[in-house]
Design an enzyme around this catalytic site. Structure first.
Site, PDB file in Angstrom:
ATOM      1  N   SER A  76       0.820  -1.206   0.000  1.00 15.64           N
ATOM      2  CA  SER A  76       0.000   0.000   0.000  1.00 15.64           C
ATOM      3  C   SER A  76       0.858   1.261   0.000  1.00 15.64           C
ATOM      4  O   SER A  76       2.013   1.257   0.441  1.00 15.64           O
ATOM      5  CB  SER A  76      -0.909   0.023   1.231  1.00 15.64           C
ATOM      6  OG  SER A  76      -1.753  -1.099   1.260  1.00 15.64           O
TER       7      SER A  76
HETATM    8  N1  SAH Z   1      -1.012  -4.737   4.260  1.00 14.77           N
HETATM    9  C1  SAH Z   1      -0.391  -5.013   2.971  1.00 14.77           C
HETATM   10  C2  SAH Z   1      -1.327  -4.655   1.841  1.00 14.77           C
HETATM   11  C3  SAH Z   1      -1.319  -5.709   0.803  1.00 14.77           C
HETATM   12  S1  SAH Z   1      -2.568  -5.567  -0.427  1.00 14.77           S
HETATM   13  C4  SAH Z   1       0.941  -4.326   2.859  1.00 14.77           C
HETATM   14  O1  SAH Z   1       1.239  -3.429   3.658  1.00 14.77           O
HETATM   15  O2  SAH Z   1       1.712  -4.699   1.983  1.00 14.77           O
HETATM   16  C5  SAH Z   1      -3.890  -6.537   0.254  1.00 14.77           C
HETATM   17  C6  SAH Z   1      -3.564  -7.969   0.613  1.00 14.77           C
HETATM   18  O3  SAH Z   1      -4.799  -8.597   1.019  1.00 14.77           O
HETATM   19  C7  SAH Z   1      -3.003  -8.823  -0.510  1.00 14.77           C
HETATM   20  O4  SAH Z   1      -1.796  -9.408  -0.092  1.00 14.77           O
HETATM   21  C8  SAH Z   1      -4.089  -9.879  -0.743  1.00 14.77           C
HETATM   22  O5  SAH Z   1      -3.573 -11.152  -1.125  1.00 14.77           O
HETATM   23  C9  SAH Z   1      -4.762  -9.945   0.612  1.00 14.77           C
HETATM   24  N2  SAH Z   1      -6.128 -10.479   0.600  1.00 14.77           N
HETATM   25  C10 SAH Z   1      -7.086 -10.316  -0.343  1.00 14.77           C
HETATM   26  N3  SAH Z   1      -8.217 -10.960   0.002  1.00 14.77           N
HETATM   27  C11 SAH Z   1      -7.963 -11.557   1.209  1.00 14.77           C
HETATM   28  C12 SAH Z   1      -8.730 -12.372   2.100  1.00 14.77           C
HETATM   29  N4  SAH Z   1      -9.991 -12.738   1.819  1.00 14.77           N
HETATM   30  N5  SAH Z   1      -8.141 -12.791   3.243  1.00 14.77           N
HETATM   31  C13 SAH Z   1      -6.853 -12.447   3.551  1.00 14.77           C
HETATM   32  N6  SAH Z   1      -6.088 -11.690   2.749  1.00 14.77           N
HETATM   33  C14 SAH Z   1      -6.624 -11.241   1.592  1.00 14.77           C
END
Ligand code: SAH
Length: 214
Positions: free
Chosen positions: A65
Site C-alpha cells: 500500500s
Molecule cells: N497490508 C499489505 C497490503 C497488501 S494488499 C501491505 O502493507 O503490503 C492486500 C492484501 O490482502 C493482498 O496481499 C491480498 O492477497 C490480501 N487479501 C485479499 N483478500 C484476502 C482475504 N480474503 N483474506 C486475507 N487476505 C486477503
C-alpha cells in the site's frame, strides 16, 4: 540480505515529512515510517522508488500500500501499546511492521500462500515478531483469538464482513475500505454488543478483498 544504508534512512525521513504534509499527525505513525526499511519489503527492481509515496507491485499480483494510506489507516485506528490488532491482508508485511512498531500485538491473515510464506520468513529476518500470522480467509477473521481491540482491513471490501464485526471488542475500532472499484475509508466503533458507530472518510483505491479460493 539486502542492505539498509544512511541514504535509505535519509529518504525515510523525507517520506515521513511528505506524509505529515498530507495531514498525518500521529507521532507514533511518523516514527514508524522513519524507522522501517520499506525498500526491503519490495522487489529489488522497485527498490529505488521505495521512498516515494506510492503503492508498488509485490508477488501474487498484489501491492504494497501507499505509505500515506498505511499512515491514514494506522492513525484512524488509534493503536495503543499492547492493543490486540487483527490485520486482514498481510501482503508485504509493511503495515504489519508499522503496527508492531506502534506496540501492538498483531494477528494478520493472508490468503495468498506465496505471500504468507515469504512475508513470515522476511518479518522474522528483520526482527518483527507479530503474535500470529495466518494463511487463510480474512472474511472469517480469527475467532480463536477474538475479540480484538482493533481490526484493520488492507484490501477493498465489497461489504463489511459480519464475522469481523463480531470479533471486535466493545469500545474497539475497525478501519476498513469499503467499495468495489474505489473504496470509502470507513471507521466502525463498537459502542455495545449491538451498536456500531460509523464514520466515513475519503476515497482510496485498494486491491480487492477476495473470497476464499481454497
Ligand atoms: N497490508 C499489505 C497490503 C497488501 S494488499 C501491505 O502493507 O503490503 C492486500 C492484501 O490482502 C493482498 O496481499 C491480498 O492477497 C490480501 N487479501 C485479499 N483478500 C484476502 C482475504 N480474503 N483474506 C486475507 N487476505 C486477503
Amino acid at each position: 540480505m539486502r542492505k539498509d544504508t544512511l541514504k535509505h534512512q535519509g529518504k525515510r525521513q523525507q517520506l515521513a515529512a511528505v506524509v505529515a504534509g498530507k495531514g498525518i499527525t500521529d507521532e507514533k505513525v511518523l516514527d514508524a515510517i522513519k524507522k522501517i526499511p520499506r525498500h526491503l519489503f519490495m522487489d529489488s527492481s522497485f527498490e529505488d522508488h521505495a521512498y516515494q509515496d506510492k503503492a508498488f507491485p509485490i508477488a501474487a499480483d498484489q501491492t504494497i500500500s501507499q505509505p500515506y494510506t498505511v499512515a491514514f489507516q494506522s492513525e484512524v485506528l488509534q493503536v495503543f501499546k499492547g492493543a490486540t490488532v487483527l490485520e486482514i491482508g498481510t501482503g508485504s508485511g509493511y503495515q504489519t511492521a508499522v503496527l508492531c512498531e506502534m506496540g501492538a500485538k498483531v494477528y494478520s491473515i493472508e490468503r495468498q500462500q506465496e505471500l504468507f510464506k515469504k512475508t513470515r520468513l522476511f518479518l522474522g529476518k528483520i526482527g518483527y515478531r507479530p503474535k500470529y500470522l495466518a494463511f487463510g480467509d480474512g472474511y472469517k477473521g480469527l475467532p480463536e483469538y477474538a475479540p480484538f481491540d482493533r481490526i484493520i482491513v488492507t484490501a477493498g471490501a465489497p461489504f463489511v464482513p459480519k464475522a469481523l464485526l463480531s470479533q471486535l471488542k466493545v469500545g474497539g475500532r475497525m478501519v476498513i475500505p469499503v467499495g468495489k472499484n474505489e473504496q470509502i475509508m470507513t471507521l466502525l466503533e463498537r459502542r455495545s454488543e449491538t451498536e456500531f458507530e460509523k464514520t466515513e472518510f475519503g476515497q482510496f483505491r485498494f486491491v480487492p478483498l477476495l473470497e476464499d479460493k481454497n
